[in-house]
Write a protein that holds these residues in place. Sequence first.
Motif, PDB file in Angstrom:
ATOM      1  N   ASP A  62      -2.248  -3.802 -10.443  1.00 59.13           N
ATOM      2  CA  ASP A  62      -3.634  -3.245 -10.277  1.00 59.13           C
ATOM      3  C   ASP A  62      -3.971  -1.900 -10.445  1.00 59.13           C
ATOM      4  O   ASP A  62      -5.121  -1.410 -10.198  1.00 59.13           O
ATOM      5  N   SER A 114      -3.229   0.779  -8.687  1.00 60.74           N
ATOM      6  CA  SER A 114      -3.258   1.534  -7.719  1.00 60.74           C
ATOM      7  C   SER A 114      -2.040   2.501  -7.663  1.00 60.74           C
ATOM      8  O   SER A 114      -2.080   3.454  -6.694  1.00 60.74           O
ATOM      9  N   SER A 138       0.866  -1.182  -0.164  1.00 58.00           N
ATOM     10  CA  SER A 138      -0.132   0.054  -0.206  1.00 58.00           C
ATOM     11  C   SER A 138       0.831   1.211  -0.069  1.00 58.00           C
ATOM     12  O   SER A 138       0.293   2.411   0.035  1.00 58.00           O
ATOM     13  N   CYS A 182       0.681   1.255  -6.676  1.00 56.46           N
ATOM     14  CA  CYS A 182       1.627   0.478  -5.709  1.00 56.46           C
ATOM     15  C   CYS A 182       2.005  -0.915  -6.153  1.00 56.46           C
ATOM     16  O   CYS A 182       1.543  -1.117  -7.190  1.00 56.46           O
TER      17      CYS A 182
END
Length: 432
Positions: free
Chosen positions: A142, A144, A121, A146
Motif C-alpha cells: 500500500d 506506506s 504498522s 509497512c
Amino acid sequence: MSVKYISKTSGLRGTVNVPGDKSISHRAVMLGSIALGTTEITNFLEGADCLATIGCFRNMGVEIEHKPKSILVHGKGLRGLHAPEGILDVGNSGTTTRLISGILSGQNFTSVLSGDESLNSRPMGRIITPLRNMGATVTSVDGSGCAPLKIEPGYIHGIHYESPVASAQVKSAVLLAGLYADSETSVTEPTLSRNHTELMLQSFGAALTATMHPDGRATAAVAPCRELYGQQIDVPGDISSAAYFIAAGLTVPGSELLIKNVGTNFTRAGFLNVCQNMGADITLENETIQSGEARADILVKPDRLHGTVIEGDLIPSLIDEIPVIAVMAACAEGTTVIRDAAELKVKETDRIQTVTENLRAMGAHIAPTEDGMVIEGGHMLKGASIESHMDHRIAMSFAIAGLSAEGETQIHNSQCVDVSYPTFWETIENLH
Ligand code: S3P
C-alpha cells in the motif's frame, strides 16, 4: 479478551525453567528450512511468533514435525522452497517478517507477507532499502513503508550496507539475502546488536566473519553460499523471559528464585549489567557455551536497588527488557535515566508511551523523553488497571509490578503473553 488479577505477594520462591529463546528459535527454523538434511531443535519456543515462522516455511513446502521433546525441520536446501499458497501470515512477529524477507529476496517465486494490525504498522523501510540495493524486488503493497510486503524474483548482488540503526533484524535480513548474492555481502552497524544469526550461520557452514571496530561499530560479512547443512540445536532459555523473574526476585520481598539454563550471550545480557549497576546481587552458576551461545543458571534474591543511567552501547543488548527495567526503576531508590532508546517507539507498541501510561496509573513518577524516559523511584506502587495494548512485554512487566504493589492489578488482554511466553501466568502461580 482475558484479564489476569495480580495481588501483592509475600515472595516468589522456587526454580524457573524459562522457555527457549525467541530469537534463536526463529533462526533455527529458518536456517533449518533452507539447509540440506534435518535440523533437530530442542527447547524450541512454542510461542505464537515462532509458530508463525513455522507456518510460513510449511507453506513453502518444508516438512516440520513436532516431536514430544523436539522439532524436526526437514530442510529443502538453499533453493528448494516453493511458492506459497496465498499470503505468508507473519502474525505479530517483526522478526519473522524482516528475516524471512531476506530469504525470500533470493527465491525465484513471488510471495506476499502480512500480519496483524500492530505488525502491519511497523516500519519495513529499514529492510526494503538495503534489500532493494541488493537487487531484490520488495515493495510495500500500500506504499506506506509497512507490510503487506510483496517480494518478487530479483538478481541479488553482494553489497556493503552501513545500517543507520543497531538492529539485528536489519542485519539478519541483509546477511540472509547475501547467501543468494553473486559476491560478498557485509553490514556495518553503529553498535553490535544480537549476533545469533552470525553464530548460527557459521555453525550451518556459511563463510561468515564478524569484526568489531575500535569505535564500537561492528561488521558482519557473508560469502555467497552453495548450501547450508542441518544441525542439532539446543535453544537456551530466553533471557528476555528470564528478566521478568529476575526483576520479581529483586523487587518482591521474601523471594528466592533460581532461573535455569538462561542464554547469556553478551549481545543480549545488558539486563544483567543493569541489575548489577542498580546494586543487585545476582549469581551466575553452571556457566557453559554451546554452539557459541553462552548460558548459565541465575540465582536471585531481593536487594535494595538504586537508580542508574542506561544509554549508548548498552541499549541494543537490553532493548526488549526496558519495560521491566522501568518497573524495577520505579521500585528503586533515586532516579533512573534511559536514553538513546528511540527504537522503543517501533516495537509491538510504542513502549515509551505504553510504559509511561501504565507506570503512571500505578502511581510512579515517570517522564517520557524523545529517546527514553526518566523515572524517579521510591514512590510506593499501587494496583491499577493495566492495558497491555496486546504487547506481551507490557503485560508481563506490569504483572511483575503488581506483585509488590498495594492492592489489586488487572492486566487486560493478558493472553498476548502467548507471543513469547505461553506458560507465564502458570509459572507465576506455581511460585507463590
Ligand atoms: C530481534 C531483534 C530486536 C528485538 C526483537 C528480536 C531478533 O529487534 O527487539 O524482539 O530476533 O533479531 P530489532 O532488530 O528491531 O532491534
